[in-house]
Write an enzyme that holds these catalytic residues in place. Structure first.
Site, PDB file in Angstrom:
ATOM      1  N   GLU A 162      47.733  50.509  45.962  1.00  0.00           N
ATOM      2  CA  GLU A 162      46.652  51.481  45.765  1.00  0.00           C
ATOM      3  C   GLU A 162      45.977  51.805  47.096  1.00  0.00           C
ATOM      4  O   GLU A 162      45.641  52.954  47.380  1.00  0.00           O
ATOM      5  CB  GLU A 162      45.642  50.939  44.750  1.00  0.00           C
ATOM      6  CG  GLU A 162      46.272  50.799  43.368  1.00  0.00           C
ATOM      7  CD  GLU A 162      45.283  50.495  42.251  1.00  0.00           C
ATOM      8  OE1 GLU A 162      45.593  50.838  41.110  1.00  0.00           O
ATOM      9  OE2 GLU A 162      44.224  49.905  42.499  1.00  0.00           O
ATOM     10  N   GLY A 191      30.579  37.855  37.918  1.00  0.00           N
ATOM     11  CA  GLY A 191      31.746  38.722  37.950  1.00  0.00           C
ATOM     12  C   GLY A 191      32.172  39.070  36.531  1.00  0.00           C
ATOM     13  O   GLY A 191      31.371  39.028  35.590  1.00  0.00           O
ATOM     14  N   GLY A 229      34.065  37.457  34.404  1.00  0.00           N
ATOM     15  CA  GLY A 229      33.976  36.362  33.457  1.00  0.00           C
ATOM     16  C   GLY A 229      32.538  35.992  33.126  1.00  0.00           C
ATOM     17  O   GLY A 229      32.140  35.932  31.961  1.00  0.00           O
TER      18      GLY A 229
HETATM   19  C1  LIG Z   1      40.451  44.654  45.674  1.00  0.00           C
HETATM   20  C2  LIG Z   1      40.701  44.073  44.310  1.00  0.00           C
HETATM   21  C3  LIG Z   1      41.269  44.847  43.320  1.00  0.00           C
HETATM   22  C4  LIG Z   1      41.487  44.328  42.042  1.00  0.00           C
HETATM   23  N1  LIG Z   1      42.051  45.132  41.101  1.00  0.00           N
HETATM   24  C5  LIG Z   1      42.216  44.659  39.851  1.00  0.00           C
HETATM   25  C6  LIG Z   1      42.712  45.507  38.820  1.00  0.00           C
HETATM   26  O1  LIG Z   1      43.031  46.682  39.056  1.00  0.00           O
HETATM   27  N2  LIG Z   1      42.832  44.986  37.568  1.00  0.00           N
HETATM   28  C7  LIG Z   1      42.481  43.689  37.298  1.00  0.00           C
HETATM   29  O2  LIG Z   1      42.583  43.277  36.148  1.00  0.00           O
HETATM   30  N3  LIG Z   1      42.032  42.856  38.245  1.00  0.00           N
HETATM   31  C8  LIG Z   1      41.881  43.309  39.523  1.00  0.00           C
HETATM   32  N4  LIG Z   1      41.404  42.489  40.491  1.00  0.00           N
HETATM   33  C9  LIG Z   1      41.163  41.070  40.171  1.00  0.00           C
HETATM   34  C10 LIG Z   1      39.849  40.902  39.429  1.00  0.00           C
HETATM   35  O3  LIG Z   1      38.821  41.571  40.129  1.00  0.00           O
HETATM   36  C11 LIG Z   1      39.568  39.422  39.278  1.00  0.00           C
HETATM   37  O4  LIG Z   1      40.631  38.822  38.588  1.00  0.00           O
HETATM   38  C12 LIG Z   1      38.285  39.194  38.516  1.00  0.00           C
HETATM   39  O5  LIG Z   1      37.201  39.718  39.239  1.00  0.00           O
HETATM   40  C13 LIG Z   1      38.070  37.709  38.244  1.00  0.00           C
HETATM   41  O6  LIG Z   1      36.861  37.551  37.558  1.00  0.00           O
HETATM   42  P1  LIG Z   1      35.996  36.235  37.758  1.00  0.00           P
HETATM   43  O7  LIG Z   1      34.839  36.375  36.834  1.00  0.00           O
HETATM   44  O8  LIG Z   1      36.845  35.038  37.686  1.00  0.00           O
HETATM   45  O9  LIG Z   1      35.501  36.326  39.273  1.00  0.00           O
HETATM   46  P2  LIG Z   1      34.737  37.486  40.046  1.00  0.00           P
HETATM   47  O10 LIG Z   1      34.738  38.747  39.280  1.00  0.00           O
HETATM   48  O11 LIG Z   1      35.313  37.496  41.420  1.00  0.00           O
HETATM   49  O12 LIG Z   1      33.233  36.957  40.112  1.00  0.00           O
HETATM   50  C14 LIG Z   1      32.879  35.778  40.782  1.00  0.00           C
HETATM   51  C15 LIG Z   1      31.392  35.838  41.080  1.00  0.00           C
HETATM   52  O13 LIG Z   1      30.965  34.547  41.484  1.00  0.00           O
HETATM   53  C16 LIG Z   1      30.082  34.658  42.583  1.00  0.00           C
HETATM   54  N5  LIG Z   1      30.176  33.392  43.331  1.00  0.00           N
HETATM   55  C17 LIG Z   1      31.265  32.809  43.855  1.00  0.00           C
HETATM   56  N6  LIG Z   1      30.965  31.619  44.392  1.00  0.00           N
HETATM   57  C18 LIG Z   1      29.632  31.438  44.208  1.00  0.00           C
HETATM   58  C19 LIG Z   1      28.721  30.412  44.568  1.00  0.00           C
HETATM   59  N7  LIG Z   1      29.134  29.296  45.192  1.00  0.00           N
HETATM   60  N8  LIG Z   1      27.432  30.557  44.238  1.00  0.00           N
HETATM   61  C20 LIG Z   1      26.991  31.695  43.612  1.00  0.00           C
HETATM   62  N9  LIG Z   1      27.807  32.688  43.244  1.00  0.00           N
HETATM   63  C21 LIG Z   1      29.112  32.575  43.532  1.00  0.00           C
HETATM   64  C22 LIG Z   1      30.595  35.873  43.360  1.00  0.00           C
HETATM   65  O14 LIG Z   1      29.572  36.447  44.144  1.00  0.00           O
HETATM   66  C23 LIG Z   1      31.045  36.784  42.218  1.00  0.00           C
HETATM   67  O15 LIG Z   1      30.031  37.674  41.817  1.00  0.00           O
HETATM   68  C24 LIG Z   1      41.158  42.980  41.772  1.00  0.00           C
HETATM   69  C25 LIG Z   1      40.578  42.192  42.763  1.00  0.00           C
HETATM   70  C26 LIG Z   1      40.353  42.730  44.028  1.00  0.00           C
HETATM   71  C27 LIG Z   1      39.707  41.879  45.089  1.00  0.00           C
END
Ligand SMILES: Cc1cc2nc3c(=O)[nH]c(=O)nc-3n(C[C@H](O)[C@H](O)[C@H](O)COP(=O)(O)OP(=O)(O)OC[C@H]3O[C@@H](n4cnc5c(N)ncnc54)[C@H](O)[C@@H]3O)c2cc1C
Length: 408
Positions: free
Chosen positions: A165, A8, A10
């Site tokens: 949105e 994702g 991060g």
């Molecule tokens: C509909 C929606 C709209 C959003 N709009 C905004 C916005 O406008 N602005 C904003 O700043 N933020 C927004 N967000 C929030 C933002 O998307 C998240 O804060 C961000 O994606 C977090 O990043 P991350 O890397 O922690 O996790 P994520 O981006 O969610 O990535 C996590 C990844 O880990 C993988 N994963 C999880 N568990 C496992 C496992 N056990 N094994 C293998 N892979 C795994 C998943 O498949 C995913 O690809 C939105 C979220 C949603 C759902």
């Protein structure tokens, strides 16, 4: 070897930030793509195709020499053996970056989990699109007026940016586009409700912008209800905690997120929303070679919890990658400080609210800023181009490109 869990916001940034580090980087994800979640609601409302907001991880990072990808589900972490258990067997690590994000929080409401529509990944968005379009087809076949109105009542739950949105885009899909596809539809039968449990929309925004957003939603015929908490949904009726019943076949659940389930298996102290508190350096307590970032982690800024948003995950990824390099060089690690870049939310054509770079904007200027920021952040020239083309087409011709019901 540095293993990163999650491609994702991060995880992807952490992998890129380590491109010049003297380490081998292995990125793991259950999906083979990186998803731009902020535009998911446009897939749900027939504006964009899923492949315009997602891109295969291998394609994004194929130029990076120290990089490799494995499509696996991570099921457990053995901190003592420095090993991950995955759907394809164990994978060892020297450093680990956990960036597995979050999932929808149904707050224990089983009816909503079974019959409601969350919006977290590509299949969710496609399911919402299919469901909304199917409701219109079924409504056209329904002779009973009351049952027809229930099919055309759309309840969006959650007054944060995603709910606002989603409600705005749904209203425009129906009132500007579907109204042309269904000329015999009585538009007065359509209802869109936005339910918010507190007394505020877009709680992180200043009051002036919150009020501007509320006015815009009303102008788009969206009924905004405050202090409206959902108690149950059986697929045909929404029951509020107040006892009120709303006949509706659609509940789009944008009311909350919590950390992904992997957190609960780690044997670490879990806090609010299932998030795990991390050290100021983003290390996991007791395991200095493990970093936890993004939605799955819990950190504070001036005593307030950091929000679960993309900039937090991206900025944490950069600090975690730098700290891994510093640890390799025997240098002291740096503490994470969040630089808040503000908040943006759009409510349809020409309408948005923006609290960014010290500016508070609403209406057309905020909408232009929203467009520019999102196009810049999308990954890949092809995606940027196709999204821009789609938006221009929709804007000038009042159309939505993807009005297909692909399964029922
Ligand atoms: C509909 C929606 C709209 C959003 N709009 C905004 C916005 O406008 N602005 C904003 O700043 N933020 C927004 N967000 C929030 C933002 O998307 C998240 O804060 C961000 O994606 C977090 O990043 P991350 O890397 O922690 O996790 P994520 O981006 O969610 O990535 C996590 C990844 O880990 C993988 N994963 C999880 N568990 C496992 C496992 N056990 N094994 C293998 N892979 C795994 C998943 O498949 C995913 O690809 C939105 C979220 C949603 C759902």
């Amino acid at each position: 070897m540095v293993v990163i869990v999650g491609a994702g916001f991060g995880g992807l940034r952490a992998a890129r930030a380590l491109r010049r580090a003297p380490v081998q980087v292995v990125l793991l994800d259950r999906n083979n793509y990186h998803l731009f979640q902020p535009l998911l609601y446009q897939v749900a409302t027939a504006g964009l195709e899923p492949d315009q907001i997602a891109k295969p991880v291998r394609a994004i990072l194929r130029g990076q020499k120290n990089f490799d990808f494995r499509m696996v589900e991570v099921t457990r972490v053995d901190f003592n053996d420095r090993r991950l258990q995955t759907s394809a067997g164990p994978i060892a690590y020297d450093f680990l970056v956990l960036a597995h994000g979050g999932e929808t929080n149904f707050f224990g409401l089983d009816g909503v989990r079974t019959h409601g529509l969350p919006l977290k990944d590509v299949p969710d968005a496609v399911e919402i699109r299919n469901h909304v379009l199917t409701c219109f087809e079924h409504a056209m076949l329904e002779p009973d007026a009351e049952r027809r109105r229930a099919r055309l009542t759309f309840v969006v739950v959650g007054g944060g940016p995603t709910g606002v949105e989603m409600a705005g885009a749904l209203s425009e899909l129906i009132r500007l586009v579907l109204v042309k596809d269904y000329p015999r539809l009585n538009i007065k039968d359509v209802r869109i409700l936005l339910l918010e449990a507190t007394d505020k929309l877009l709680a992180a925004m200043p009051e002036r912008l919150r009020e501007a957003a509320g006015r815009t939603l009303w102008r788009k015929w969206i009924e905004v209800r405050f202090s409206a908490s959902v108690a149950d949904f059986d697929g045909e009726r929404v029951r509020l905690k107040s006892g009120e019943i709303i006949p509706a076949h659609t509940v789009i659940w944008a009311a909350g997120v919590k950390a992904a389930p992997l957190n609960a298996t780690l044997g670490l102290t879990v806090g609010r929303q299932g998030r795990i508190p991390v050290e100021p350096t983003l290390q996991v307590p007791g395991h200095p070679e493990v970093y936890l970032i993004g939605d799955a982690s819990y950190a504070e800024d001036n005593g307030a919890p950091l929000p679960m948003v993309a900039p937090v995950a991206i900025q944490m990824a950069e600090v975690a990658a730098q700290n891994i390099v510093r640890a390799l060089r025997g240098q002291p690690l740096q503490a994470f400080r969040y630089r808040d870049q503000g908040t943006l939310a759009t409510i349809g054509r020409n309408a948005a609210v923006a609290d960014v770079f010290g500016l508070q904007l609403s209406g057309f200027p905020a909408w232009v800023m929203w467009l520019v920021v999102h196009i810049i952040q999308l990954i890949g020239f092809r995606n940027k181009l196709f999204v821009l083309l789609n938006w221009a087409w929709d804007y000038f011709f009042y159309e939505r490109a993807v009005r297909l019901i692909t399964r029922e």
